[in-house]
Design an enzyme around this catalytic site. Structure first.
Site, mmCIF file in Angstrom:
data_model
loop_
_atom_site.group_PDB
_atom_site.id
_atom_site.type_symbol
_atom_site.label_atom_id
_atom_site.label_comp_id
_atom_site.label_asym_id
_atom_site.label_seq_id
_atom_site.Cartn_x
_atom_site.Cartn_y
_atom_site.Cartn_z
ATOM 1 N N LYS A 1 2.273 -3.768 -1.034
ATOM 2 C CA LYS A 1 1.655 -3.820 0.290
ATOM 3 C C LYS A 1 0.855 -5.103 0.476
ATOM 4 O O LYS A 1 0.899 -5.723 1.538
ATOM 5 C CB LYS A 1 0.774 -2.595 0.533
ATOM 6 C CG LYS A 1 1.604 -1.344 0.815
ATOM 7 C CD LYS A 1 0.744 -0.113 1.022
ATOM 8 C CE LYS A 1 1.604 1.113 1.258
ATOM 9 N NZ LYS A 1 0.840 2.365 1.179
ATOM 10 N N LYS B 1 14.459 -1.460 0.709
ATOM 11 C CA LYS B 1 14.004 -0.079 0.866
ATOM 12 C C LYS B 1 13.543 0.169 2.298
ATOM 13 O O LYS B 1 12.814 -0.645 2.866
ATOM 14 C CB LYS B 1 12.828 0.194 -0.091
ATOM 15 C CG LYS B 1 12.358 1.645 -0.067
ATOM 16 C CD LYS B 1 10.981 1.837 -0.688
ATOM 17 C CE LYS B 1 9.930 2.019 0.390
ATOM 18 N NZ LYS B 1 8.977 3.114 0.217
ATOM 19 N N LYS C 1 8.367 2.145 6.968
ATOM 20 C CA LYS C 1 7.722 1.850 8.254
ATOM 21 C C LYS C 1 7.072 0.482 8.207
ATOM 22 O O LYS C 1 7.101 -0.281 9.167
ATOM 23 C CB LYS C 1 6.628 2.895 8.525
ATOM 24 C CG LYS C 1 7.125 4.168 9.122
ATOM 25 C CD LYS C 1 6.113 5.304 8.920
ATOM 26 C CE LYS C 1 6.456 6.132 7.727
ATOM 27 N NZ LYS C 1 5.549 7.212 7.375
HETATM 28 P P1 ADP Z 1 6.806 4.412 4.336
HETATM 29 O O1 ADP Z 1 7.212 3.586 3.143
HETATM 30 O O2 ADP Z 1 7.782 4.287 5.426
HETATM 31 O O3 ADP Z 1 5.390 4.156 4.778
HETATM 32 P P2 ADP Z 1 5.742 6.785 3.193
HETATM 33 O O4 ADP Z 1 5.090 5.968 2.138
HETATM 34 O O5 ADP Z 1 4.878 7.399 4.244
HETATM 35 O O6 ADP Z 1 6.879 5.910 3.874
HETATM 36 O O7 ADP Z 1 6.605 7.892 2.492
HETATM 37 C C1 ADP Z 1 6.589 9.283 2.764
HETATM 38 C C2 ADP Z 1 7.567 9.969 1.829
HETATM 39 O O8 ADP Z 1 8.897 9.496 2.086
HETATM 40 C C3 ADP Z 1 7.318 9.708 0.332
HETATM 41 O O9 ADP Z 1 7.567 10.880 -0.423
HETATM 42 C C4 ADP Z 1 8.300 8.647 -0.014
HETATM 43 O O10 ADP Z 1 8.695 8.694 -1.379
HETATM 44 C C5 ADP Z 1 9.467 8.967 0.897
HETATM 45 N N1 ADP Z 1 10.168 7.730 1.237
HETATM 46 C C6 ADP Z 1 9.689 6.703 1.974
HETATM 47 N N2 ADP Z 1 10.595 5.731 2.100
HETATM 48 C C7 ADP Z 1 11.696 6.157 1.421
HETATM 49 C C8 ADP Z 1 12.984 5.605 1.185
HETATM 50 N N3 ADP Z 1 13.337 4.439 1.685
HETATM 51 N N4 ADP Z 1 13.856 6.329 0.451
HETATM 52 C C9 ADP Z 1 13.529 7.539 -0.033
HETATM 53 N N5 ADP Z 1 12.324 8.114 0.150
HETATM 54 C C10 ADP Z 1 11.419 7.443 0.864
#
Ligand code: ADP
Ligand code: TRP
Length: 328
Positions: free
Chosen positions: A112, A194, A197
């Site tokens: 991040k 990956k 958001k």
């Molecule tokens: P972001 O990276 O979009 O901010 P979050 O950190 O809020 O997403 O993730 C929420 C949940 O979704 C977590 O359990 C995370 O492991 C899963 N997750 C987020 N992005 C992915 C991805 N690209 N593939 C699989 N699981 C994901």
């Protein structure tokens, strides 16, 4: 008895990665015997969302999403993280047994800040708050996507350090659980990185009609013609199809892309199939989502009831921890 627990940040609209990596497992786990706790991690979201109206709206959208996708508030305790202030009390206790070095090794923090996010103290101590979430309910299984596994390992370490420091088994050791398929544990984004958001490469699960078409059109491709034989592992659209299709059908598409020649599918064909599969998977839930969202009072009532049930457990664990370290 198993205790399932997981959280998701209300930092934007849930995307395919959130669904296949996390939400789907959360909802499916309700079928397994045990207790189930799922929450909207609004304290965590404050590390990035600093706009009150947006945060409130995101929380409701996330609640509506879970209910639309089948979360049953009777079977699972579903709540908002900040309605259980005991987790912040546990965060302090855990922060006193956690070395700086452990946090400095967190991939998510490093990623991040590398992406230019201002590193607040909250972002740095994020894993301690997450450990408190996990330990506050005596969780044994934490279903998450691959990127969160290290955070669960940190929670194991913190539980171990606290128990060792005070000579009592105060906290239960949690284990993470990944989705069965690797494709789902790490869903790629529009650019092949990956999906996240915070990287702006995500696709909202309830996209529909023209905007779904537009979104799918943004999936990275190249200018190679359909006839040209291609390594299917290098075709991003096939990775997206892998999320939705049965194995036999997926293998068939992959073979035809590999073989090339007359009648081989072009990127346009793959997109049409992706949109179709997407609609089959999400259209019914999308309709329910709209209905839930139109009734915020009922969403709030469900969350309030969930918070009451969650606090009952968190207070017990908090008291146990306070007694063990001499705060009572
Ligand atoms: P972001 O990276 O979009 O901010 P979050 O950190 O809020 O997403 O993730 C929420 C949940 O979704 C977590 O359990 C995370 O492991 C899963 N997750 C987020 N992005 C992915 C991805 N690209 N593939 C699989 N699981 C994901
Ligand atoms: N950090 C998690 C994410 O970004 C969300 C989260 C907060 C969480 N607390 C948790 C996940 C406890 C599992 C368990 O996805």
């Amino acid at each position: 008895m198993q205790t399932f627990l997981s959280g998701i940040q209300p930092s934007g609209r849930p995307h395919l990665g959130n669904y296949f990596g996390a939400i789907r497992q959360h909802v499916a786990s309700q079928e397994e015997a045990g207790e189930h706790f799922f929450f909207i991690a609004d304290y965590h979201a404050l590390t990035t969302v600093q706009d009150a109206e947006r945060l409130r709206a995101n929380v409701r959208e996330m609640a509506a999403t879970y209910f639309a996708l089948g979360l049953d508030p009777e079977r699972a305790v579903f709540f908002r993280q900040s309605d259980v202030p005991e987790v912040t009390e546990l965060t302090w206790l855990l922060s006193c047994v956690t070395g700086m070095g452990l946090l400095e090794r967190a991939h998510s923090y490093k990623d991040k800040t590398a992406k230019g996010l201002r590193p607040s103290v909250g972002l740095f101590t994020y894993p301690i708050l997450m450990a408190a979430d996990i330990l506050a309910y005596d969780s044994t299984i934490v279903p998450v996507g691959k990127d969160q596994v290290q955070h669960v390992e940190m929670a194991q370490d913190m539980a171990g350090h606290f128990n060792a420091a005070f000579g009592q088994e105060v906290f239960v050791r949690p284990e993470s659980r990944l989705p069965n398929s690797a494709a789902q544990a790490k869903v790629p984004g529009l650019d092949g990185e990956k999906m996240s958001k915070s990287y702006g490469n995500d696709l909202w699960i309830f996209e529909s009609g023209k905007s779904l078409k537009k979104a799918v059109n943004r999936v990275l491709t190249d200018s190679r013609p359909p006839e040209e034989p291609k390594d299917p592992d290098g075709v991003l659209l096939l990775d997206f199809l892998a999320l939705f299709l049965e194995d036999a059908e997926l293998q068939d598409w992959r073979e035809r892309v590999r073989a090339g020649g007359e009648g081989a599918p072009g990127y346009g064909h793959l997109k049409v199939r992706l949109i179709e599969a997407w609609e089959e998977t999400f259209a019914p839930a999308r309709a329910r989502f709209e209905e839930f969202l139109a009734d915020p009072a009922s969403l709030d009532a469900h969350l309030a009831r969930g918070a009451e049930r969650a606090r009952e457990r968190a207070c017990q664990v908090r008291d146990r921890a306070y007694r063990a370290c001499g705060l009572r």
